[in-house]
Design an enzyme around this catalytic site. Structure first.
Site, PDB file in Angstrom:
ATOM      1  N   HIS A   1       0.830 103.353  80.158  1.00 22.96           N
ATOM      2  CA  HIS A   1      -0.250 103.854  79.286  1.00 22.96           C
ATOM      3  C   HIS A   1       0.331 104.403  77.986  1.00 22.96           C
ATOM      4  CE1 HIS A   1      -3.584 106.044  77.595  1.00 22.96           C
ATOM      5  NE2 HIS A   1      -2.709 107.033  77.423  1.00 22.96           N
TER       6      HIS A   1
ATOM      7  N   GLN B   1      22.554 110.553  55.772  1.00 22.77           N
ATOM      8  CA  GLN B   1      22.703 111.896  56.306  1.00 22.77           C
ATOM      9  C   GLN B   1      22.506 112.890  55.158  1.00 22.77           C
ATOM     10  OE1 GLN B   1      22.780 112.712  59.406  1.00 22.77           O
ATOM     11  NE2 GLN B   1      23.278 110.751  60.398  1.00 22.77           N
TER      12      GLN B   1
ATOM     13  N   CYS C   1      -5.345  99.712  79.066  1.00 25.51           N
ATOM     14  CA  CYS C   1      -4.106  99.556  79.827  1.00 25.51           C
ATOM     15  C   CYS C   1      -4.416  99.575  81.318  1.00 25.51           C
ATOM     16  CB  CYS C   1      -3.129 100.674  79.456  1.00 25.51           C
ATOM     17  SG  CYS C   1      -3.328 102.171  80.439  1.00 25.51           S
TER      18      CYS C   1
ATOM     19  N   ASP D   1      21.922 101.726  68.969  1.00 29.42           N
ATOM     20  CA  ASP D   1      22.505 102.817  68.214  1.00 29.42           C
ATOM     21  C   ASP D   1      24.018 102.735  68.359  1.00 29.42           C
ATOM     22  OD1 ASP D   1      21.839 106.427  68.015  1.00 29.42           O
ATOM     23  OD2 ASP D   1      22.632 104.977  66.585  1.00 29.42           O
TER      24      ASP D   1
ATOM     25  N   CYS E   1      -9.360 102.968  76.703  1.00 30.58           N
ATOM     26  CA  CYS E   1      -8.035 102.348  76.745  1.00 30.58           C
ATOM     27  C   CYS E   1      -8.059 101.179  77.711  1.00 30.58           C
ATOM     28  CB  CYS E   1      -6.985 103.380  77.193  1.00 30.58           C
ATOM     29  SG  CYS E   1      -5.305 102.706  77.253  1.00 30.58           S
TER      30      CYS E   1
ATOM     31  N   CYS F   1      -5.649 102.997  82.814  1.00 33.56           N
ATOM     32  CA  CYS F   1      -7.015 103.405  82.447  1.00 33.56           C
ATOM     33  C   CYS F   1      -8.058 102.425  82.953  1.00 33.56           C
ATOM     34  CB  CYS F   1      -7.127 103.535  80.926  1.00 33.56           C
ATOM     35  SG  CYS F   1      -6.058 104.809  80.268  1.00 33.56           S
TER      36      CYS F   1
ATOM     37  N   ASP G   1      11.676 105.231  66.706  1.00 29.91           N
ATOM     38  CA  ASP G   1      12.039 105.192  68.129  1.00 29.91           C
ATOM     39  C   ASP G   1      11.837 106.596  68.672  1.00 29.91           C
ATOM     40  OD1 ASP G   1      14.971 106.228  67.113  1.00 29.91           O
ATOM     41  OD2 ASP G   1      14.577 106.720  69.219  1.00 29.91           O
TER      42      ASP G   1
HETATM   43  C1  LIG Z   1      15.558 112.519  68.980  1.00 25.30           C
HETATM   44  N1  LIG Z   1      16.023 112.841  67.664  1.00 25.30           N
HETATM   45  C2  LIG Z   1      16.989 112.088  67.098  1.00 25.30           C
HETATM   46  N2  LIG Z   1      17.545 110.986  67.674  1.00 25.30           N
HETATM   47  C3  LIG Z   1      18.486 110.563  66.795  1.00 25.30           C
HETATM   48  C4  LIG Z   1      19.394 109.493  66.907  1.00 25.30           C
HETATM   49  C5  LIG Z   1      19.374 108.619  68.161  1.00 25.30           C
HETATM   50  C6  LIG Z   1      18.243 107.594  68.128  1.00 25.30           C
HETATM   51  C7  LIG Z   1      18.326 106.750  69.387  1.00 25.30           C
HETATM   52  C8  LIG Z   1      18.764 105.456  69.330  1.00 25.30           C
HETATM   53  C9  LIG Z   1      18.888 104.682  70.515  1.00 25.30           C
HETATM   54  C10 LIG Z   1      18.538 105.235  71.738  1.00 25.30           C
HETATM   55  C11 LIG Z   1      18.658 104.434  72.985  1.00 25.30           C
HETATM   56  F1  LIG Z   1      18.727 105.245  74.061  1.00 25.30           F
HETATM   57  F2  LIG Z   1      17.659 103.608  73.112  1.00 25.30           F
HETATM   58  F3  LIG Z   1      19.762 103.726  72.945  1.00 25.30           F
HETATM   59  C12 LIG Z   1      18.094 106.532  71.814  1.00 25.30           C
HETATM   60  C13 LIG Z   1      17.982 107.306  70.619  1.00 25.30           C
HETATM   61  C14 LIG Z   1      20.326 109.309  65.853  1.00 25.30           C
HETATM   62  N3  LIG Z   1      21.256 108.278  65.931  1.00 25.30           N
HETATM   63  C15 LIG Z   1      22.201 108.154  64.935  1.00 25.30           C
HETATM   64  N4  LIG Z   1      23.133 107.192  65.025  1.00 25.30           N
HETATM   65  N5  LIG Z   1      22.240 108.976  63.851  1.00 25.30           N
HETATM   66  C16 LIG Z   1      21.330 109.967  63.692  1.00 25.30           C
HETATM   67  O1  LIG Z   1      21.408 110.733  62.691  1.00 25.30           O
HETATM   68  C17 LIG Z   1      20.320 110.161  64.726  1.00 25.30           C
HETATM   69  C18 LIG Z   1      19.383 111.212  64.612  1.00 25.30           C
HETATM   70  C19 LIG Z   1      18.472 111.401  65.660  1.00 25.30           C
HETATM   71  N6  LIG Z   1      17.519 112.351  65.876  1.00 25.30           N
HETATM   72 ZN   LIG Z   2      -4.415 103.731  79.080  1.00 25.56          ZN
END
Ligand SMILES: CNc1nc2c(CCc3ccc(C(F)(F)F)cc3)c3[nH]c(N)nc(=O)c3cc2[nH]1
Ligand SMILES: [Zn+2]
Length: 373
Positions: free
Chosen positions: A336, A190, A307, A93, A305, A310, A267
């Site tokens: 798990h 967005q 894993c 990100d 499961c 389990c 994710d």
């Molecule tokens: C939980 N809700 C949410 N997460 C959001 C995220 C983060 C996603 C993310 C990416 C990498 C990691 C890492 F920890 F693995 F690195 C963790 C989380 C967003 N990220 C961006 N850039 N714009 C968005 O508009 C946006 C909206 C989001 N709603």
């Molecule tokens: Zn399991």
């Protein structure tokens, strides 16, 4: 594996698709769940075991890694893949979302975001250009544009202002990313819950041109109904021949509903974070292993499961190690939960390929309605 980045859809079922994102580091089967590896680790898991759960790609975080150990340091050590011993694709990100959600000492301007580190208080200035440089130094295979994700609820004026800023930052991200064959840059839509702003954002991103398109600005407290309301139109505003990534989503039923609405990549911290708190995610729904009802239960968490948790341990054991705060408790439940998520994604991919997604979804909800036996 291919020398370049590409997306091939092999089957459709309604609006859902299944296919392969090909990258020089390996293929990603879609719909895909991407485990979160915030600080160069999927917490409580060895990377080879994350692979065993079925993950094709991991997430890394510009914000966390720029603060500690530093992007230049990871680059000098051979990049993030070598550093964390994961040789398959990594998506990072861009850092903006984490700055806005993890720091309160920050200043947002046209230039970027000035903030103080939550670790040692030192000052940083994150811009689209610096975010692209950090993600290049890390060696990320899929780079996310630097964007601003407005907190909801917000009025239309604020949502529009924020979206317009993110589109200007998307252009700057594209310009700074440059021409990097084999590496991908994803734009982030967005526009909050506003269909007209989301349409404008989608058009702006397509004019710039990206290898994939994320739906941002959701899973920020709007609730599942409002999120699905946006997903009833947003995926179709984006190019149908490019991957669609719904950021931060989600719970199993969020993912199922989003796949039905045309989303390809996901994710979420839930499977790993809840695994550390003693919560298991199963076909029957969530099971809290800290609950006393498991104290004498010799049965596995889920007898269907395969894993390690389990296959080799009882609910009584999982209850004990979580109550005792033993490290193996986090290891077993994280394993798990990630295994369950990947099994769900495989089930979705197979169902779409067979044209049986509706039946799969009906069974998914029926099994959860049974509750945990
Ligand atoms: C939980 N809700 C949410 N997460 C959001 C995220 C983060 C996603 C993310 C990416 C990498 C990691 C890492 F920890 F693995 F690195 C963790 C989380 C967003 N990220 C961006 N850039 N714009 C968005 O508009 C946006 C909206 C989001 N709603
Ligand atoms: Zn399991």
């Amino acid at each position: 594996m291919s020398k370049s980045f590409s997306f091939h859809i092999s089957a459709n079922d309604g609006r859902a698709r299944t296919g392969i994102v090909s990258t020089p580091k390996g293929d990603i089967r879609t719909p895909a769940f991407m485990p979160v590896g915030t600080a160069a680790t999927v917490k409580a898991m060895m990377p080879e075991n994350v692979r065993e759960t079925g993950a094709d790609i991991l997430l890394g975080n510009t914000y966390h890694l720029m603060l500690r150990p530093g992007a230049e340091r990871i680059h000098n050590l051979g990049g993030l893949h070598k550093f964390m011993n994961w040789d398959r694709p990594i998506l990072t990100d861009s850092g903006g979302f984490q700055v806005m959600s993890l720091t309160d000492l920050r200043k947002l301007t046209e230039e970027g975001v000035k903030f103080r580190s939550h670790i040692d208080g030192s000052e940083y200035n994150l811009t689209p250009e610096r975010s692209m440089e950090i993600q290049r130094l890390l060696g990320s295979d899929i780079v996310m544009c630097f964007d601003e994700c407005p907190a909801l609820p917000a009025d239309r004026a604020r949502i529009n202002e924020s979206m317009q800023l993110s589109m200007r930052w998307a252009q700057r991200s594209r310009d700074a990313f440059g021409d990097r064959p084999g590496y991908a840059l994803f734009g982030i839509q967005q526009g909050g819950l506003e269909q007209d702003f989301r349409e404008e954002s989608a058009e702006a991103l397509q004019k710039i041109g990206f290898d994939g398109y994320a739906i941002g600005g959701l899973a920020v407290g709007e609730g599942q109904d409002a999120m699905f309301g946006v997903l009833d139109y947003a995926p179709n505003q984006l190019p149908q021949d490019k991957p669609r990534y719904l950021m931060g989503v989600g719970k199993p039923d969020d993912i199922v509903g989003a796949v039905q609405r045309g989303v390809d990549m996901f994710d979420c911290v839930l499977p790993s974070r809840s695994g550390r708190t003693g919560q298991a995610l199963t076909r029957f729904g969530a099971v809290n292993l800290r609950n006393a009802r498991h104290k004498d239960d010799p049965r596995p968490l889920d007898e269907n499961c395969t894993c390690p948790a389990c296959s080799n341990y009882s609910r009584a054991y999982l209850h004990h190690v979580h109550k005792a705060g033993e490290i193996i408790g986090s290891m077993l439940l994280t394993w798990h939960n990630l295994h369950y998520y990947q099994e769900l994604m495989q089930g979705l991919r197979d169902a779409i390929a067979a044209g049986e997604l509706d039946a799969f979804v009906a069974q998914f909800h029926a099994t959860r309605a049974q509750g945990d036996i």
